[in-house]
Design a protein around this motif. Structure first.
Motif, PDB file in Angstrom:
ATOM      1  N   PRO A 153       0.784  -1.247   0.272  1.00 12.41           N
ATOM      2  CA  PRO A 153      -0.158   0.062   0.141  1.00 12.41           C
ATOM      3  C   PRO A 153       0.790   1.415  -0.010  1.00 12.41           C
ATOM      4  O   PRO A 153       0.243   2.268  -0.877  1.00 12.41           O
ATOM      5  N   ASP A 154       1.952   1.089   0.619  1.00 12.42           N
ATOM      6  CA  ASP A 154       2.704   2.543   0.765  1.00 12.42           C
ATOM      7  C   ASP A 154       3.345   2.779  -0.596  1.00 12.42           C
ATOM      8  O   ASP A 154       3.366   3.902  -0.728  1.00 12.42           O
ATOM      9  N   GLU A 155       3.818   1.698  -1.455  1.00 13.07           N
ATOM     10  CA  GLU A 155       4.359   1.883  -2.588  1.00 13.07           C
ATOM     11  C   GLU A 155       3.277   2.587  -3.565  1.00 13.07           C
ATOM     12  O   GLU A 155       3.747   3.300  -4.601  1.00 13.07           O
ATOM     13  N   ARG A 156       2.120   1.920  -3.661  1.00 13.25           N
ATOM     14  CA  ARG A 156       0.889   2.359  -4.402  1.00 13.25           C
ATOM     15  C   ARG A 156       0.574   3.896  -3.937  1.00 13.25           C
ATOM     16  O   ARG A 156       0.309   4.599  -5.011  1.00 13.25           O
ATOM     17  N   LEU A 157       0.572   4.290  -2.834  1.00 11.71           N
ATOM     18  CA  LEU A 157       0.329   5.517  -2.264  1.00 11.71           C
ATOM     19  C   LEU A 157       1.439   6.540  -2.872  1.00 11.71           C
ATOM     20  O   LEU A 157       0.972   7.488  -3.435  1.00 11.71           O
ATOM     21  N   TRP A 158       2.581   6.081  -2.920  1.00  7.95           N
ATOM     22  CA  TRP A 158       3.725   6.908  -3.419  1.00  7.95           C
ATOM     23  C   TRP A 158       3.562   6.945  -4.918  1.00  7.95           C
ATOM     24  O   TRP A 158       3.451   8.079  -5.308  1.00  7.95           O
ATOM     25  N   ALA A 159       3.240   6.067  -5.493  1.00 11.04           N
ATOM     26  CA  ALA A 159       3.212   6.221  -6.916  1.00 11.04           C
ATOM     27  C   ALA A 159       1.727   7.120  -7.410  1.00 11.04           C
ATOM     28  O   ALA A 159       2.090   7.786  -8.245  1.00 11.04           O
ATOM     29  N   GLY A 160       0.686   6.923  -6.551  1.00 10.88           N
ATOM     30  CA  GLY A 160      -0.230   7.971  -6.706  1.00 10.88           C
ATOM     31  C   GLY A 160      -0.015   9.191  -6.649  1.00 10.88           C
ATOM     32  O   GLY A 160      -0.434  10.002  -7.400  1.00 10.88           O
ATOM     33  N   LEU A 161       0.552   9.535  -5.594  1.00 11.66           N
ATOM     34  CA  LEU A 161       1.205  10.696  -5.134  1.00 11.66           C
ATOM     35  C   LEU A 161       1.935  11.303  -6.082  1.00 11.66           C
ATOM     36  O   LEU A 161       1.982  12.464  -6.611  1.00 11.66           O
ATOM     37  N   MET A 162       2.892  10.645  -6.670  1.00 10.42           N
ATOM     38  CA  MET A 162       3.815  10.912  -7.683  1.00 10.42           C
ATOM     39  C   MET A 162       2.987  11.407  -9.093  1.00 10.42           C
ATOM     40  O   MET A 162       3.306  12.330  -9.687  1.00 10.42           O
ATOM     41  N   ALA A 163       2.073  10.614  -9.399  1.00 12.83           N
ATOM     42  CA  ALA A 163       1.278  10.842 -10.457  1.00 12.83           C
ATOM     43  C   ALA A 163       0.565  12.199 -10.312  1.00 12.83           C
ATOM     44  O   ALA A 163       0.467  12.903 -11.135  1.00 12.83           O
ATOM     45  N   PHE A 164      -0.261  12.441  -9.223  1.00 13.24           N
ATOM     46  CA  PHE A 164      -0.860  13.658  -8.812  1.00 13.24           C
ATOM     47  C   PHE A 164       0.084  14.893  -9.132  1.00 13.24           C
ATOM     48  O   PHE A 164      -0.176  15.822  -9.766  1.00 13.24           O
ATOM     49  N   PHE A 165       1.099  14.886  -8.174  1.00  7.56           N
ATOM     50  CA  PHE A 165       2.003  16.110  -8.283  1.00  7.56           C
ATOM     51  C   PHE A 165       2.641  16.490  -9.495  1.00  7.56           C
ATOM     52  O   PHE A 165       2.937  17.468 -10.132  1.00  7.56           O
TER      53      PHE A 165
END
Length: 218
Positions: free
Chosen positions: A92-104
């Motif tokens: 989950p932490d890696e998926r959240l990181w990937a999602g945040l990177m995509a967002f920003f």
């Protein structure tokens, strides 16, 4: 015939979808930089390289054009975030990181789009605010799912309720929106730096929560 003028070649007619994309691209720029009220259809038409009557013919009104802008840019943002978190085999932490990177990254690479979604759409009332709210709800649902998955996997996660998960997702998305706007307005701040800032701020706290270590006022 000697001396006769040759007919000039006709300009190539662009497909409707291409023409509409040009108009919406121009509208994104104008709405982001001038605001909904100040942006004019004359300016949008000139920026798109078309006549104002053609803009009205394709998109009917300024209100419908602004709605089309919000929907297209919201779907683009949702698309990159959804694609980034699609790998359910990742923690989950890696998926959240990937999602945040995509967002920003989206916000940094499309500052006009982000300005429309984060400021213009929300300050003009309905139906525009509702379109922006739907986008936010979808992103919040992604984040809520990730936090919920993390809680299920964590040793102390059983104490985290569905209400906790929803509240944390709202807080995280609100922070991401604020931070993205700040990053776009602050020279030298990269998408990766903004994502890492929020990840360190949020996930460290979530990590303690997953271990049943809750802060409480004295």
């Amino acid at each position: 015939m000697a001396g006769a003028e040759r007919a000039l070649p006709k300009a190539r007619r662009l497909p409707r979808a291409v023409r509409e994309r040009q108009m919406v691209d121009a509208a994104v720029r104008c709405f982001a930089r001038n605001g909904y009220q100040a942006a004019s259809m004359d300016e949008i038409a000139e920026s798109a390289g078309v006549s104002k009557p053609l803009v009205y013919l394709y998109l009917n009104s300024k209100e419908e054009l602004f709605t089309a802008v919000i929907r297209r840019e919201a779907q683009a943002l949702l698309g990159v975030v959804a694609e980034a978190v699609v790998d359910r085999s990742a923690p989950p932490d890696e998926r959240l990181w990937a999602g945040l990177m995509a967002f920003f990254t989206f916000a940094a690479e499309h500052p006009d789009s982000w300005a429309v979604l984060s400021r213009q759409a929300r300050t003009q009332g309905e139906p525009f605010a509702g379109e922006a709210a739907r986008m936010r709800d979808e992103i919040t649902a992604f984040v809520s799912g990730l936090i919920g998955e993390a809680a299920l996997e964590a040793p102390g996660g059983a104490g985290i309720t569905g209400r906790d998960v929803d509240a944390l997702a709202q807080a995280l998305v609100g922070s991401a929106e604020s931070l993205a706007s700040w990053a776009n307005e602050t020279p030298g701040v990269t998408a990766k730096e903004a994502a890492a800032t929020l990840m360190n701020f949020a996930w460290s706290g979530l990590g303690n929560l997953m271990k049943s270590e809750r802060w409480s006022p004295r």
